[in-house]
Design a protein around this motif. Structure first.
Motif, PDB file in Angstrom:
ATOM      1  N   GLY A   1       0.787  -1.219   0.000  1.00 61.78           N
ATOM      2  CA  GLY A   1       0.000   0.000   0.000  1.00 61.78           C
ATOM      3  C   GLY A   1       0.822   1.273   0.000  1.00 61.78           C
ATOM      4  O   GLY A   1       0.277   2.361  -0.012  1.00 61.78           O
ATOM      5  N   ARG A   2       2.155   1.123  -0.003  1.00 61.77           N
ATOM      6  CA  ARG A   2       3.025   2.304   0.002  1.00 61.77           C
ATOM      7  C   ARG A   2       3.967   2.224  -1.197  1.00 61.77           C
ATOM      8  O   ARG A   2       4.513   1.181  -1.511  1.00 61.77           O
ATOM      9  CB  ARG A   2       3.838   2.369   1.288  1.00 61.77           C
ATOM     10  N   ALA A   3       4.142   3.354  -1.828  1.00 64.83           N
ATOM     11  CA  ALA A   3       5.029   3.433  -2.993  1.00 64.83           C
ATOM     12  C   ALA A   3       5.919   4.659  -2.852  1.00 64.83           C
ATOM     13  O   ALA A   3       5.674   5.530  -2.017  1.00 64.83           O
ATOM     14  CB  ALA A   3       4.212   3.525  -4.277  1.00 64.83           C
ATOM     15  N   GLU A   4       6.955   4.699  -3.676  1.00 68.49           N
ATOM     16  CA  GLU A   4       7.814   5.874  -3.714  1.00 68.49           C
ATOM     17  C   GLU A   4       7.868   6.402  -5.133  1.00 68.49           C
ATOM     18  O   GLU A   4       7.712   5.660  -6.089  1.00 68.49           O
ATOM     19  CB  GLU A   4       9.217   5.561  -3.192  1.00 68.49           C
ATOM     20  N   ALA A   5       8.078   7.699  -5.222  1.00 69.40           N
ATOM     21  CA  ALA A   5       8.171   8.348  -6.529  1.00 69.40           C
ATOM     22  C   ALA A   5       9.405   9.233  -6.564  1.00 69.40           C
ATOM     23  O   ALA A   5       9.807   9.787  -5.544  1.00 69.40           O
ATOM     24  CB  ALA A   5       6.930   9.191  -6.800  1.00 69.40           C
ATOM     25  N   ALA A   6      10.004   9.330  -7.738  1.00 68.24           N
ATOM     26  CA  ALA A   6      11.143  10.217  -7.961  1.00 68.24           C
ATOM     27  C   ALA A   6      10.933  10.900  -9.308  1.00 68.24           C
ATOM     28  O   ALA A   6      10.493  10.267 -10.272  1.00 68.24           O
ATOM     29  CB  ALA A   6      12.444   9.427  -7.960  1.00 68.24           C
ATOM     30  N   ILE A   7      11.247  12.185  -9.353  1.00 66.69           N
ATOM     31  CA  ILE A   7      11.004  12.980 -10.560  1.00 66.69           C
ATOM     32  C   ILE A   7      12.264  13.734 -10.938  1.00 66.69           C
ATOM     33  O   ILE A   7      12.990  14.232 -10.073  1.00 66.69           O
ATOM     34  CB  ILE A   7       9.850  13.969 -10.323  1.00 66.69           C
ATOM     35  N   SER A   8      12.505  13.826 -12.237  1.00 61.86           N
ATOM     36  CA  SER A   8      13.620  14.631 -12.745  1.00 61.86           C
ATOM     37  C   SER A   8      13.182  15.313 -14.028  1.00 61.86           C
ATOM     38  O   SER A   8      12.427  14.753 -14.816  1.00 61.86           O
ATOM     39  CB  SER A   8      14.851  13.753 -13.006  1.00 61.86           C
ATOM     40  N   VAL A   9      13.653  16.542 -14.201  1.00 62.04           N
ATOM     41  CA  VAL A   9      13.370  17.312 -15.417  1.00 62.04           C
ATOM     42  C   VAL A   9      14.662  18.027 -15.794  1.00 62.04           C
ATOM     43  O   VAL A   9      15.319  18.629 -14.943  1.00 62.04           O
ATOM     44  CB  VAL A   9      12.230  18.339 -15.201  1.00 62.04           C
ATOM     45  N   GLU A  10      15.027  17.949 -17.077  1.00 62.01           N
ATOM     46  CA  GLU A  10      16.236  18.615 -17.542  1.00 62.01           C
ATOM     47  C   GLU A  10      16.101  20.130 -17.357  1.00 62.01           C
ATOM     48  O   GLU A  10      15.022  20.690 -17.519  1.00 62.01           O
ATOM     49  CB  GLU A  10      16.497  18.263 -19.004  1.00 62.01           C
ATOM     50  N   LYS A  11      17.189  20.774 -17.016  1.00 62.72           N
ATOM     51  CA  LYS A  11      17.201  22.190 -16.624  1.00 62.72           C
ATOM     52  C   LYS A  11      16.439  23.115 -17.586  1.00 62.72           C
ATOM     53  O   LYS A  11      15.613  23.902 -17.148  1.00 62.72           O
ATOM     54  CB  LYS A  11      18.635  22.673 -16.447  1.00 62.72           C
ATOM     55  N   PRO A  12      16.681  23.060 -18.902  1.00 63.94           N
ATOM     56  CA  PRO A  12      15.968  23.998 -19.787  1.00 63.94           C
ATOM     57  C   PRO A  12      14.448  23.785 -19.792  1.00 63.94           C
ATOM     58  O   PRO A  12      13.701  24.642 -20.231  1.00 63.94           O
ATOM     59  CB  PRO A  12      16.544  23.709 -21.175  1.00 63.94           C
ATOM     60  N   TRP A  13      13.993  22.652 -19.295  1.00 61.20           N
ATOM     61  CA  TRP A  13      12.578  22.308 -19.335  1.00 61.20           C
ATOM     62  C   TRP A  13      11.904  22.471 -17.974  1.00 61.20           C
ATOM     63  O   TRP A  13      10.713  22.208 -17.840  1.00 61.20           O
ATOM     64  CB  TRP A  13      12.422  20.874 -19.849  1.00 61.20           C
ATOM     65  N   GLN A  14      12.659  22.898 -16.975  1.00 66.70           N
ATOM     66  CA  GLN A  14      12.086  23.102 -15.643  1.00 66.70           C
ATOM     67  C   GLN A  14      11.218  24.357 -15.635  1.00 66.70           C
ATOM     68  O   GLN A  14      11.438  25.279 -16.412  1.00 66.70           O
ATOM     69  CB  GLN A  14      13.194  23.197 -14.592  1.00 66.70           C
ATOM     70  N   SER A  15      10.250  24.379 -14.748  1.00 69.99           N
ATOM     71  CA  SER A  15       9.323  25.506 -14.564  1.00 69.99           C
ATOM     72  C   SER A  15       8.419  25.744 -15.767  1.00 69.99           C
ATOM     73  O   SER A  15       8.007  26.877 -16.029  1.00 69.99           O
ATOM     74  CB  SER A  15      10.093  26.795 -14.232  1.00 69.99           C
ATOM     75  N   HIS A  16       8.109  24.690 -16.505  1.00 74.30           N
ATOM     76  CA  HIS A  16       7.203  24.800 -17.647  1.00 74.30           C
ATOM     77  C   HIS A  16       6.012  23.850 -17.518  1.00 74.30           C
ATOM     78  O   HIS A  16       5.303  23.620 -18.491  1.00 74.30           O
ATOM     79  CB  HIS A  16       7.939  24.522 -18.961  1.00 74.30           C
ATOM     80  N   GLY A  17       5.830  23.249 -16.331  1.00 72.29           N
ATOM     81  CA  GLY A  17       4.675  22.378 -16.100  1.00 72.29           C
ATOM     82  C   GLY A  17       4.935  20.896 -16.266  1.00 72.29           C
ATOM     83  O   GLY A  17       4.068  20.085 -15.949  1.00 72.29           O
ATOM     84  N   GLY A  18       6.098  20.526 -16.751  1.00 75.30           N
ATOM     85  CA  GLY A  18       6.395  19.106 -16.963  1.00 75.30           C
ATOM     86  C   GLY A  18       6.436  18.317 -15.665  1.00 75.30           C
ATOM     87  O   GLY A  18       5.894  17.210 -15.583  1.00 75.30           O
ATOM     88  N   GLY A  19       7.064  18.859 -14.626  1.00 75.62           N
ATOM     89  CA  GLY A  19       7.142  18.173 -13.339  1.00 75.62           C
ATOM     90  C   GLY A  19       5.771  17.968 -12.723  1.00 75.62           C
ATOM     91  O   GLY A  19       5.464  16.884 -12.211  1.00 75.62           O
ATOM     92  N   SER A  20       4.933  18.989 -12.784  1.00 78.76           N
ATOM     93  CA  SER A  20       3.568  18.868 -12.246  1.00 78.76           C
ATOM     94  C   SER A  20       2.769  17.813 -13.010  1.00 78.76           C
ATOM     95  O   SER A  20       2.062  16.998 -12.408  1.00 78.76           O
ATOM     96  CB  SER A  20       2.831  20.210 -12.337  1.00 78.76           C
ATOM     97  N   ALA A  21       2.886  17.822 -14.322  1.00 77.08           N
ATOM     98  CA  ALA A  21       2.167  16.841 -15.143  1.00 77.08           C
ATOM     99  C   ALA A  21       2.668  15.424 -14.856  1.00 77.08           C
ATOM    100  O   ALA A  21       1.867  14.489 -14.784  1.00 77.08           O
ATOM    101  CB  ALA A  21       2.323  17.182 -16.624  1.00 77.08           C
ATOM    102  N   LEU A  22       3.979  15.273 -14.671  1.00 74.95           N
ATOM    103  CA  LEU A  22       4.531  13.955 -14.348  1.00 74.95           C
ATOM    104  C   LEU A  22       4.030  13.463 -12.992  1.00 74.95           C
ATOM    105  O   LEU A  22       3.647  12.296 -12.852  1.00 74.95           O
ATOM    106  CB  LEU A  22       6.058  14.005 -14.347  1.00 74.95           C
ATOM    107  N   LEU A  23       4.030  14.335 -12.005  1.00 79.31           N
ATOM    108  CA  LEU A  23       3.566  13.921 -10.683  1.00 79.31           C
ATOM    109  C   LEU A  23       2.072  13.609 -10.705  1.00 79.31           C
ATOM    110  O   LEU A  23       1.629  12.632 -10.090  1.00 79.31           O
ATOM    111  CB  LEU A  23       3.887  14.980  -9.626  1.00 79.31           C
ATOM    112  N   ARG A  24       1.294  14.388 -11.416  1.00 84.21           N
ATOM    113  CA  ARG A  24      -0.144  14.120 -11.527  1.00 84.21           C
ATOM    114  C   ARG A  24      -0.376  12.727 -12.122  1.00 84.21           C
ATOM    115  O   ARG A  24      -1.182  11.942 -11.622  1.00 84.21           O
ATOM    116  CB  ARG A  24      -0.812  15.186 -12.393  1.00 84.21           C
ATOM    117  N   ARG A  25       0.363  12.399 -13.178  1.00 80.08           N
ATOM    118  CA  ARG A  25       0.206  11.082 -13.810  1.00 80.08           C
ATOM    119  C   ARG A  25       0.685   9.970 -12.897  1.00 80.08           C
ATOM    120  O   ARG A  25       0.094   8.890 -12.841  1.00 80.08           O
ATOM    121  CB  ARG A  25       0.988  11.075 -15.126  1.00 80.08           C
TER     122      ARG A  25
END
Length: 190
Positions: free
Chosen positions: A85-109
């Motif tokens: 019932g417990r999982a872990e998540a890790a997220i990475s986004v390449e620098k030029p693509w940070q702060s454009h919504g990709g991280g939020s979309a990845l975490l939502r998915r």
């Protein structure tokens, strides 16, 4: 829900045979982002082995693709056999693509995938100086706690229901179609 991402970007699940896309993404991370994601300066050989191990542990990896290139990733896996019932998540986004919504979309998915697999709690750990990850976790109502130079975020969510399963099925279908069309266009250019 289809997120609006830069350069016609899409979020989709990685399919069998796409290890190289995840590996390439991690190898393109700048020094600071690599340190934040992998908790230290690591070599390309380490990344190669890390990706092979991660994907052999039944991890689910979603990628943020822009121009057919994977620019961000979210990895989901069970926290341990003794912690159902417990999982872990890790997220990475390449620098030029940070702060454009990709991280939020990845975490939502990733949250949707975790919910539909019966996980009730998602664990995210990051270094104390990784403010971006802390802000991202906070967007999704994560409880943050500080522990010996790191920050742990915990997100709890509801059980899966037919609507959440259908949403993931639709998003995976869209992702598979996108991957197929991308492969076809690369083959035609070759």
């Amino acid at each position: 829900m289809q997120e609006i991402l830069p350069d016609g970007g899409v979020i989709r699940k990685l399919w069998l045979g796409e290890h190289d896309k995840y590996r390439g993404h991690l190898q393109r991370l700048d020094t600071a982002s690599r340190h934040s994601r992998l908790c230290g300066g690591v070599s390309d050989d380490f990344i190669r082995n890390f990706v092979d191990l991660s994907l052999s542990l039944d991890a689910i990896v979603h990628g943020f693709f822009a121009g057919g290139v994977m620019r961000g990733a979210a990895e989901l896996r069970q926290l341990g056999a003794r912690l159902p019932g417990r999982a872990e998540a890790a997220i990475s986004v390449e620098k030029p693509w940070q702060s454009h919504g990709g991280g939020s979309a990845l975490l939502r998915r990733t949250l949707l995938a975790a919910r539909n697999r019966g996980y009730r709690q998602l664990h995210m750990a990051c270094l104390a100086e990784n403010r971006r990850m802390q802000q991202l976790a906070s967007k999704f109502d994560a409880d943050l706690s500080f522990d010996f130079g790191s920050v742990v975020g915990e997100v709890e969510f509801w059980r899966a229901n037919p609507l959440s399963v259908m949403q993931e099925l639709i998003e995976d279908s869209y992702g598979l179609a996108t991957a197929t069309l991308d492969l076809q266009s690369r083959m035609l250019r070759a």
